[in-house]
Design a protein around this motif. Sequence first.
Motif, PDB file in Angstrom:
ATOM      1  N   GLU A  42       0.818  -1.371   0.030  1.00  0.00           N
ATOM      2  CA  GLU A  42       0.123   0.049  -0.086  1.00  0.00           C
ATOM      3  C   GLU A  42       0.803   1.293  -0.022  1.00  0.00           C
ATOM      4  O   GLU A  42       1.779   1.124   0.682  1.00  0.00           O
ATOM      5  CB  GLU A  42      -0.914  -0.038   1.311  1.00  0.00           C
ATOM      6  CG  GLU A  42      -1.696   1.337   1.342  1.00  0.00           C
ATOM      7  CD  GLU A  42      -2.794   1.133   2.317  1.00  0.00           C
ATOM      8  OE1 GLU A  42      -3.360   2.316   2.580  1.00  0.00           O
ATOM      9  OE2 GLU A  42      -2.926  -0.031   2.902  1.00  0.00           O
ATOM     10  N   TRP A  43       0.669   2.083  -0.957  1.00  0.00           N
ATOM     11  CA  TRP A  43       1.427   3.505  -0.820  1.00  0.00           C
ATOM     12  C   TRP A  43       0.272   4.418  -0.269  1.00  0.00           C
ATOM     13  O   TRP A  43      -0.778   4.732  -1.031  1.00  0.00           O
ATOM     14  CB  TRP A  43       1.733   3.797  -2.335  1.00  0.00           C
ATOM     15  CG  TRP A  43       2.632   4.882  -2.496  1.00  0.00           C
ATOM     16  CD1 TRP A  43       3.708   5.041  -2.045  1.00  0.00           C
ATOM     17  CD2 TRP A  43       2.021   6.153  -3.145  1.00  0.00           C
ATOM     18  NE1 TRP A  43       4.101   6.653  -2.253  1.00  0.00           N
ATOM     19  CE2 TRP A  43       2.980   7.081  -2.885  1.00  0.00           C
ATOM     20  CE3 TRP A  43       0.915   6.760  -3.650  1.00  0.00           C
ATOM     21  CZ2 TRP A  43       3.019   8.223  -3.486  1.00  0.00           C
ATOM     22  CZ3 TRP A  43       0.851   7.817  -4.006  1.00  0.00           C
ATOM     23  CH2 TRP A  43       1.900   8.858  -4.047  1.00  0.00           C
ATOM     24  N   ASN A  44       0.720   5.201   0.688  1.00  0.00           N
ATOM     25  CA  ASN A  44      -0.197   6.258   1.245  1.00  0.00           C
ATOM     26  C   ASN A  44       0.276   7.650   0.569  1.00  0.00           C
ATOM     27  O   ASN A  44      -0.447   8.573   0.962  1.00  0.00           O
ATOM     28  CB  ASN A  44       0.119   6.301   2.791  1.00  0.00           C
ATOM     29  CG  ASN A  44       1.444   6.952   3.038  1.00  0.00           C
ATOM     30  OD1 ASN A  44       2.283   7.146   2.265  1.00  0.00           O
ATOM     31  ND2 ASN A  44       1.847   6.581   4.322  1.00  0.00           N
ATOM     32  N   GLY A  45       0.956   7.709  -0.220  1.00  0.00           N
ATOM     33  CA  GLY A  45       1.358   8.991  -0.978  1.00  0.00           C
ATOM     34  C   GLY A  45       2.277   9.865  -0.303  1.00  0.00           C
ATOM     35  O   GLY A  45       2.863  10.873  -0.999  1.00  0.00           O
ATOM     36  N   TYR A  46       2.769   9.686   0.599  1.00  0.00           N
ATOM     37  CA  TYR A  46       3.749  10.165   1.331  1.00  0.00           C
ATOM     38  C   TYR A  46       5.237   9.568   1.345  1.00  0.00           C
ATOM     39  O   TYR A  46       5.472   8.457   1.798  1.00  0.00           O
ATOM     40  CB  TYR A  46       3.351  10.502   2.835  1.00  0.00           C
ATOM     41  CG  TYR A  46       4.429  11.338   3.713  1.00  0.00           C
ATOM     42  CD1 TYR A  46       4.646  12.597   3.246  1.00  0.00           C
ATOM     43  CD2 TYR A  46       5.394  10.878   4.550  1.00  0.00           C
ATOM     44  CE1 TYR A  46       5.753  13.528   4.127  1.00  0.00           C
ATOM     45  CE2 TYR A  46       6.504  11.567   5.079  1.00  0.00           C
ATOM     46  CZ  TYR A  46       6.437  12.793   4.832  1.00  0.00           C
ATOM     47  OH  TYR A  46       7.476  13.765   5.401  1.00  0.00           O
ATOM     48  N   ASP A  47       5.895  10.461   0.545  1.00  0.00           N
ATOM     49  CA  ASP A  47       7.416   9.641   0.207  1.00  0.00           C
ATOM     50  C   ASP A  47       8.436  10.602   0.102  1.00  0.00           C
ATOM     51  O   ASP A  47       8.841  11.149  -0.688  1.00  0.00           O
ATOM     52  CB  ASP A  47       7.054   8.843  -1.273  1.00  0.00           C
ATOM     53  CG  ASP A  47       8.296   7.984  -1.620  1.00  0.00           C
ATOM     54  OD1 ASP A  47       9.150   7.856  -0.632  1.00  0.00           O
ATOM     55  OD2 ASP A  47       8.507   7.753  -3.049  1.00  0.00           O
ATOM     56  N   ARG A  65      -9.807  12.916  -6.074  1.00  0.00           N
ATOM     57  CA  ARG A  65      -9.622  11.505  -5.765  1.00  0.00           C
ATOM     58  C   ARG A  65      -8.156  11.490  -4.323  1.00  0.00           C
ATOM     59  O   ARG A  65      -8.145  10.584  -3.635  1.00  0.00           O
ATOM     60  CB  ARG A  65      -8.968  10.702  -6.940  1.00  0.00           C
ATOM     61  CG  ARG A  65      -8.477   9.273  -6.385  1.00  0.00           C
ATOM     62  CD  ARG A  65      -8.174   8.466  -7.785  1.00  0.00           C
ATOM     63  NE  ARG A  65      -7.449   7.466  -7.386  1.00  0.00           N
ATOM     64  CZ  ARG A  65      -6.485   6.691  -7.860  1.00  0.00           C
ATOM     65  NH1 ARG A  65      -5.774   7.523  -9.008  1.00  0.00           N
ATOM     66  NH2 ARG A  65      -5.871   5.719  -7.454  1.00  0.00           N
ATOM     67  N   TRP A  66      -7.536  12.575  -4.338  1.00  0.00           N
ATOM     68  CA  TRP A  66      -6.254  12.631  -3.724  1.00  0.00           C
ATOM     69  C   TRP A  66      -6.525  13.566  -2.407  1.00  0.00           C
ATOM     70  O   TRP A  66      -5.772  13.789  -1.564  1.00  0.00           O
ATOM     71  CB  TRP A  66      -5.174  13.123  -4.432  1.00  0.00           C
ATOM     72  CG  TRP A  66      -4.744  12.161  -5.522  1.00  0.00           C
ATOM     73  CD1 TRP A  66      -5.041  12.170  -6.651  1.00  0.00           C
ATOM     74  CD2 TRP A  66      -4.109  10.871  -5.198  1.00  0.00           C
ATOM     75  NE1 TRP A  66      -4.598  10.890  -7.245  1.00  0.00           N
ATOM     76  CE2 TRP A  66      -3.619  10.317  -6.562  1.00  0.00           C
ATOM     77  CE3 TRP A  66      -3.219  10.360  -4.291  1.00  0.00           C
ATOM     78  CZ2 TRP A  66      -3.013   9.052  -6.601  1.00  0.00           C
ATOM     79  CZ3 TRP A  66      -2.365   9.207  -4.254  1.00  0.00           C
ATOM     80  CH2 TRP A  66      -2.498   8.623  -5.554  1.00  0.00           C
ATOM     81  N   ALA A  68      -7.756  13.633   0.364  1.00  0.00           N
ATOM     82  CA  ALA A  68      -7.569  13.160   1.862  1.00  0.00           C
ATOM     83  C   ALA A  68      -6.048  12.594   2.022  1.00  0.00           C
ATOM     84  O   ALA A  68      -6.001  12.064   3.274  1.00  0.00           O
ATOM     85  CB  ALA A  68      -8.726  12.194   2.155  1.00  0.00           C
ATOM     86  N   ARG A  69      -5.489  12.656   1.077  1.00  0.00           N
ATOM     87  CA  ARG A  69      -4.210  12.149   1.091  1.00  0.00           C
ATOM     88  C   ARG A  69      -3.156  12.926   1.448  1.00  0.00           C
ATOM     89  O   ARG A  69      -3.272  14.123   1.085  1.00  0.00           O
ATOM     90  CB  ARG A  69      -3.685  11.429  -0.153  1.00  0.00           C
ATOM     91  CG  ARG A  69      -4.453  10.330  -0.699  1.00  0.00           C
ATOM     92  CD  ARG A  69      -4.396   9.033   0.136  1.00  0.00           C
ATOM     93  NE  ARG A  69      -4.888   8.049  -0.505  1.00  0.00           N
ATOM     94  CZ  ARG A  69      -4.748   6.639  -0.764  1.00  0.00           C
ATOM     95  NH1 ARG A  69      -3.352   6.381  -0.726  1.00  0.00           N
ATOM     96  NH2 ARG A  69      -5.351   5.730  -1.104  1.00  0.00           N
ATOM     97  N   PRO A  70      -1.842  12.619   2.092  1.00  0.00           N
ATOM     98  CA  PRO A  70      -0.857  13.502   2.531  1.00  0.00           C
ATOM     99  C   PRO A  70       0.059  13.993   1.395  1.00  0.00           C
ATOM    100  O   PRO A  70       1.329  13.820   1.494  1.00  0.00           O
ATOM    101  CB  PRO A  70      -0.315  12.866   3.576  1.00  0.00           C
ATOM    102  CG  PRO A  70      -0.348  11.638   3.401  1.00  0.00           C
ATOM    103  CD  PRO A  70      -1.905  11.253   2.827  1.00  0.00           C
ATOM    104  N   VAL A  71      -0.483  14.332   0.198  1.00  0.00           N
ATOM    105  CA  VAL A  71       0.582  14.818  -0.908  1.00  0.00           C
ATOM    106  C   VAL A  71       0.025  16.209  -1.503  1.00  0.00           C
ATOM    107  O   VAL A  71      -0.963  16.566  -1.021  1.00  0.00           O
ATOM    108  CB  VAL A  71       0.174  13.583  -1.972  1.00  0.00           C
ATOM    109  CG1 VAL A  71       0.451  12.404  -1.616  1.00  0.00           C
ATOM    110  CG2 VAL A  71      -1.378  13.885  -2.523  1.00  0.00           C
TER     111      VAL A  71
END
Length: 78
Positions: A42-47, A65-66, A68-71
């Motif tokens: 799983e990739w949470n978008g924070y890299d 789509r993004w 709610a993600r930390p990006v």
Amino acid sequence: MADADVRIPAEARDRLTEVAAAEGLSLRAYLARLAQTLLTREWNGYDPAPGRPDGAVIATAAPQRWAARPVRILDLDL
């Protein structure tokens, strides 16, 4: 996994071939293993990385789509 034709610069292909050979794999086997690795975690978008201390930037035509993600989002919707 089905085969796909992907066009990349010759320099990138050659570098990937070198990396694969260093691991004792063909380019095809290396890319298949890489795809399997990426598709099964799983990739949470924070890299974060030294070149990206704030994490990932997502370029998308569907920014909702993004949301709610930390990006950070680069909206490509025209």
